[in-house]
Write an enzyme that holds these catalytic residues in place. Structure first.
Site, mmCIF file in Angstrom:
data_model
loop_
_atom_site.group_PDB
_atom_site.id
_atom_site.type_symbol
_atom_site.label_atom_id
_atom_site.label_comp_id
_atom_site.label_asym_id
_atom_site.label_seq_id
_atom_site.Cartn_x
_atom_site.Cartn_y
_atom_site.Cartn_z
ATOM 1 C CE LYS A 13 -1.959 -1.269 3.890
ATOM 2 N NZ LYS A 13 -1.304 -2.580 4.143
ATOM 3 N NE ARG A 87 -4.473 -1.268 10.265
ATOM 4 C CZ ARG A 87 -3.488 -0.874 9.480
ATOM 5 N NH1 ARG A 87 -3.589 0.211 8.770
ATOM 6 N NH2 ARG A 87 -2.385 -1.584 9.409
ATOM 7 N NE ARG A 126 7.717 -2.362 6.122
ATOM 8 C CZ ARG A 126 6.407 -2.267 6.250
ATOM 9 N NH1 ARG A 126 5.697 -1.693 5.303
ATOM 10 N NH2 ARG A 126 5.807 -2.765 7.307
ATOM 11 N NE ARG A 160 6.374 -0.207 9.985
ATOM 12 C CZ ARG A 160 5.238 -0.198 9.274
ATOM 13 N NH1 ARG A 160 5.203 0.444 8.105
ATOM 14 N NH2 ARG A 160 4.158 -0.801 9.695
ATOM 15 N NE ARG A 171 2.280 -4.814 11.212
ATOM 16 C CZ ARG A 171 3.260 -4.638 10.330
ATOM 17 N NH1 ARG A 171 4.451 -5.163 10.548
ATOM 18 N NH2 ARG A 171 3.045 -3.946 9.242
HETATM 19 P P1 AP5 Z 1 4.871 -1.571 1.803
HETATM 20 O O1 AP5 Z 1 4.482 -0.796 0.599
HETATM 21 O O2 AP5 Z 1 5.639 -0.876 2.862
HETATM 22 O O3 AP5 Z 1 3.575 -2.317 2.420
HETATM 23 P P2 AP5 Z 1 2.307 -1.751 3.169
HETATM 24 O O4 AP5 Z 1 1.123 -2.440 2.591
HETATM 25 O O5 AP5 Z 1 2.311 -0.258 3.170
HETATM 26 O O6 AP5 Z 1 2.594 -2.355 4.602
HETATM 27 P P3 AP5 Z 1 2.487 -1.753 6.057
HETATM 28 O O7 AP5 Z 1 3.174 -2.748 6.939
HETATM 29 O O8 AP5 Z 1 2.996 -0.350 6.149
HETATM 30 O O9 AP5 Z 1 0.975 -1.800 6.276
HETATM 31 P P4 AP5 Z 1 0.292 -1.887 7.600
HETATM 32 O O10 AP5 Z 1 -1.113 -1.692 7.161
HETATM 33 O O11 AP5 Z 1 0.561 -3.075 8.426
HETATM 34 O O12 AP5 Z 1 0.981 -0.745 8.458
HETATM 35 P P5 AP5 Z 1 0.587 0.766 8.756
HETATM 36 O O13 AP5 Z 1 1.814 1.549 8.697
HETATM 37 O O14 AP5 Z 1 -0.602 1.180 7.967
HETATM 38 O O15 AP5 Z 1 5.674 -2.871 1.306
HETATM 39 C C1 AP5 Z 1 6.188 -3.819 2.219
HETATM 40 C C2 AP5 Z 1 7.541 -4.348 1.699
HETATM 41 O O16 AP5 Z 1 7.309 -5.087 0.504
HETATM 42 C C3 AP5 Z 1 8.548 -3.242 1.336
HETATM 43 O O17 AP5 Z 1 9.830 -3.653 1.708
HETATM 44 C C4 AP5 Z 1 8.425 -3.102 -0.180
HETATM 45 O O18 AP5 Z 1 9.638 -2.693 -0.771
HETATM 46 C C5 AP5 Z 1 8.028 -4.515 -0.591
HETATM 47 N N1 AP5 Z 1 7.115 -4.527 -1.735
HETATM 48 C C6 AP5 Z 1 6.059 -3.700 -1.972
HETATM 49 N N2 AP5 Z 1 5.451 -4.018 -3.117
HETATM 50 C C7 AP5 Z 1 6.119 -5.092 -3.623
HETATM 51 C C8 AP5 Z 1 5.965 -5.905 -4.790
HETATM 52 N N3 AP5 Z 1 4.984 -5.686 -5.672
HETATM 53 N N4 AP5 Z 1 6.832 -6.927 -4.958
HETATM 54 C C9 AP5 Z 1 7.819 -7.175 -4.058
HETATM 55 N N5 AP5 Z 1 8.028 -6.441 -2.944
HETATM 56 C C10 AP5 Z 1 7.183 -5.421 -2.719
HETATM 57 O O19 AP5 Z 1 0.080 0.625 10.278
HETATM 58 C C11 AP5 Z 1 0.979 0.323 11.322
HETATM 59 C C12 AP5 Z 1 0.209 0.246 12.637
HETATM 60 O O20 AP5 Z 1 -0.428 1.534 12.900
HETATM 61 C C13 AP5 Z 1 -0.931 -0.768 12.716
HETATM 62 O O21 AP5 Z 1 -0.462 -2.055 13.042
HETATM 63 C C14 AP5 Z 1 -1.810 -0.148 13.818
HETATM 64 O O22 AP5 Z 1 -1.262 -0.392 15.075
HETATM 65 C C15 AP5 Z 1 -1.691 1.348 13.534
HETATM 66 N N6 AP5 Z 1 -2.754 1.829 12.627
HETATM 67 C C16 AP5 Z 1 -2.583 2.291 11.360
HETATM 68 N N7 AP5 Z 1 -3.762 2.638 10.819
HETATM 69 C C17 AP5 Z 1 -4.714 2.390 11.774
HETATM 70 C C18 AP5 Z 1 -6.114 2.521 11.805
HETATM 71 N N8 AP5 Z 1 -6.815 2.964 10.740
HETATM 72 N N9 AP5 Z 1 -6.767 2.169 12.947
HETATM 73 C C19 AP5 Z 1 -6.093 1.733 14.015
HETATM 74 N N10 AP5 Z 1 -4.752 1.561 14.048
HETATM 75 C C20 AP5 Z 1 -4.060 1.892 12.921
#
Ligand code: AP5
Length: 213
Positions: A13, A87, A126, A160, A171
């Site tokens: 994402k 979410r 990552r 991270r 997660r």
């Molecule tokens: P990346 O693009 O970083 O993946 P992502 O989907 O953004 O993953 P996140 O871990 O950031 O999502 P998340 O939803 O768990 O975390 P968030 O920060 O929102 O890609 C991942 C890796 O894969 C990278 O190394 C990249 O290079 C590689 N990659 C990407 N595309 C690729 C491809 N096509 N092929 C190969 N490799 C690829 O949330 C973190 C925390 O915040 C949550 O756990 C929660 O505690 C809190 N939080 C956030 N939002 C909320 C909410 N709405 N409500 C409550 N708590 C929340």
């Protein structure tokens, strides 16, 4: 078109949102990034959120929803990507009323579908730049010089806390219980769109571009 980009942790994402910003000038709203910025700056919001992020749990809706409401209210007409919000079903329903209140519309809820096995590899490998947020992967997209960010040149690449294996498991469980039901929710609203996130980054981007243009 304004979009919601959702999917499991590590689905890509953030990677896709960065391309949408860079190439299509969209505005990226990532609740995860907002929490991490607040944690870095040790704000009251960051201190509260850290407990949840470290455990792989969701930050309470009361905190998250008002944060998104404030951000959307300040947008000045730019097309936006909501990444990581909503979410859960409650957040999705409240989002509808926020959008109505602000006379905004989301035209697509794009689900990036990736099975669990590749997700674990993506998350454990990552690396992120603490300074500018650029995302790397030790195997799939390593920085040119170890530890140094290609984008801003700073020696600030780190792993991270929630990308350690024990937290990843939690997660993924939180995702299955709380976020996956959004697939059915958005199917019913008629704006659901699904893309396989297992292809390479450029192909995934092209597919998203086609869906939103
Ligand atoms: P990346 O693009 O970083 O993946 P992502 O989907 O953004 O993953 P996140 O871990 O950031 O999502 P998340 O939803 O768990 O975390 P968030 O920060 O929102 O890609 C991942 C890796 O894969 C990278 O190394 C990249 O290079 C590689 N990659 C990407 N595309 C690729 C491809 N096509 N092929 C190969 N490799 C690829 O949330 C973190 C925390 O915040 C949550 O756990 C929660 O505690 C809190 N939080 C956030 N939002 C909320 C909410 N709405 N409500 C409550 N708590 C929340």
């Amino acid at each position: 078109m304004n979009i919601v980009l959702f999917g499991p942790p590590g689905a890509g994402k953030g990677t896709q949102a960065a391309l949408l910003v860079q190439r299509l000038g969209m505005f990226h709203i990532s609740t995860g990034d907002i929490f991490r910025e607040n944690i870095k700056n040790k704000t009251p919001l960051g201190i509260e959120a850290k407990n949840y992020l470290d455990k792989g749990a969701l930050v309470p809706d009361s905190v998250t929803i008002s944060m998104v409401d404030d951000t959307l209210a300040k947008l000045s007409g730019k097309k936006f990507i909501l990444d990581g919000f909503p979410r859960n079903l409650n957040q999705a329903m409240v989002l509808e009323s926020i959008l109505k209140k602000l006379s905004l519309q989301v035209g697509g809820a794009i689900f990036l579908k990736v099975p669990f096995a590749p997700l674990i590899k993506r998350l454990t490998g990552r690396r992120v730049c603490k300074n500018c947020g650029a995302v790397f992967h030790v195997e799939f997209s390593p920085p040119k010089a170890a530890g140094i960010c290609d984008k801003c040149g700073k020696e600030s690449i780190y792993q991270r806390e929630d990308d350690k294996e024990a937290v990843i498991e939690k997660r993924l469980k939180t995702y299955e219980e709380s976020t996956l039901p959004l697939v059915e929710y958005y199917r019913k609203t008629g704006i659901y769109k699904e893309i396989s996130g297992t292809e390479d980054t450029e192909r995934v981007f092209e597919k998203i571009k086609q869906l939103i243009s």
